[in-house]
Scaffold this active site. Structure first.
Site, PDB file in Angstrom:
ATOM      1  N   ALA A  87      -7.124  -2.896   2.414  1.00  0.00           N
ATOM      2  CA  ALA A  87      -5.592  -2.529   2.590  1.00  0.00           C
ATOM      3  C   ALA A  87      -5.093  -1.206   1.875  1.00  0.00           C
ATOM      4  O   ALA A  87      -5.664  -0.753   1.016  1.00  0.00           O
ATOM      5  CB  ALA A  87      -4.818  -3.794   2.165  1.00  0.00           C
ATOM      6  N   ASP A  88      -3.826  -0.759   2.242  1.00  0.00           N
ATOM      7  CA  ASP A  88      -3.437   0.346   1.709  1.00  0.00           C
ATOM      8  C   ASP A  88      -1.916   0.229   1.694  1.00  0.00           C
ATOM      9  O   ASP A  88      -1.325  -0.326   2.880  1.00  0.00           O
ATOM     10  CB  ASP A  88      -3.641   1.834   2.274  1.00  0.00           C
ATOM     11  CG  ASP A  88      -3.289   2.962   1.424  1.00  0.00           C
ATOM     12  OD1 ASP A  88      -4.000   3.109   0.447  1.00  0.00           O
ATOM     13  OD2 ASP A  88      -2.442   3.436   1.863  1.00  0.00           O
TER      14      ASP A  88
END
Length: 207
Positions: A87-88
């Site tokens: 994820a970012d």
């Protein structure tokens, strides 16, 4: 191809304690993949925004690259073949990306900028398995009340803002700054659980 129901785990390509807590919250078992220092030089892990890149495109690119590299690491190291989740998270205000603060002064500057205004929090989640990568993005709006310089200074002195996009953690002391949220609370934390569950189910994870 889906993975065996006997192996109800994923590889988490993140060191974030918040993402670990959120996965545990929905009963997802995981093993952590840490990118080695040498691999941090890989162009795929370059988190520098591209010229003219919009916020959603940026977080999606970074999350996808992390997941894809994580899957290659699984194969290089001969790890258990289970999905890689990455994820970012980034913050966008006035068309500009706001990442993690560089230092104390930068954290105070960011918080003064967020004070009394609404910003967007974008978190992209990507899952890679068997050379296939899928992605979803959560976009939320967060409005801060007006903050004074003293409370900003006290918050920064707590150390909490220093490793977080936008220089705050909604699950921590900064909760007292937030007047309104439209969107995903867990997305603002760094891992939108609705989108994460949807992706894992696409790969056959039993939730």
């Amino acid at each position: 191809m889906s993975f065996s129901l006997h192996h109800r785990r994923v590889h988490l390509a993140s060191r974030s304690p918040r993402r670990r807590e959120l996965l545990a919250q929905i009963g997802v078992g995981f093993d952590t993949i840490a990118f080695r220092d040498a691999q941090r030089g890989d162009p795929e892990l370059d988190e520098t925004p591209l010229p003219g890149e919009e916020a959603a495109a940026y977080v999606e690119r970074v999350a996808r690259n992390k997941a894809s590299l994580g899957w290659r690491i699984v194969n290089w190291r001969g790890l258990l073949l289970q999905p890689v989740l990455a994820a970012d998270t980034s913050i966008e205000m006035d068309g500009e990306l706001i990442g993690k603060p560089l230092d104390v002064d930068d954290a105070q500057r960011i918080l003064r900028r967020l004070s009394g205004r609404t910003h967007r929090v974008l978190t992209a989640v990507a899952v890679s398995f068997d050379e296939r990568t899928e992605l979803l993005c959560s976009i939320s709006e967060v409005r801060f009340r007006k903050l004074d310089d003293d409370e900003i200074a006290r918050y920064v002195a707590s150390g909490e803002p220093m490793d977080k996009a936008g220089a705050y953690g909604i699950q921590g002391r900064a909760a007292m700054f937030i007047e309104h949220i439209a969107g995903s609370y867990t997305g603002v934390m760094g891992l939108p659980l609705c989108e994460t569950a949807q992706l894992l189910k696409r790969f056959g994870y039993p939730l």
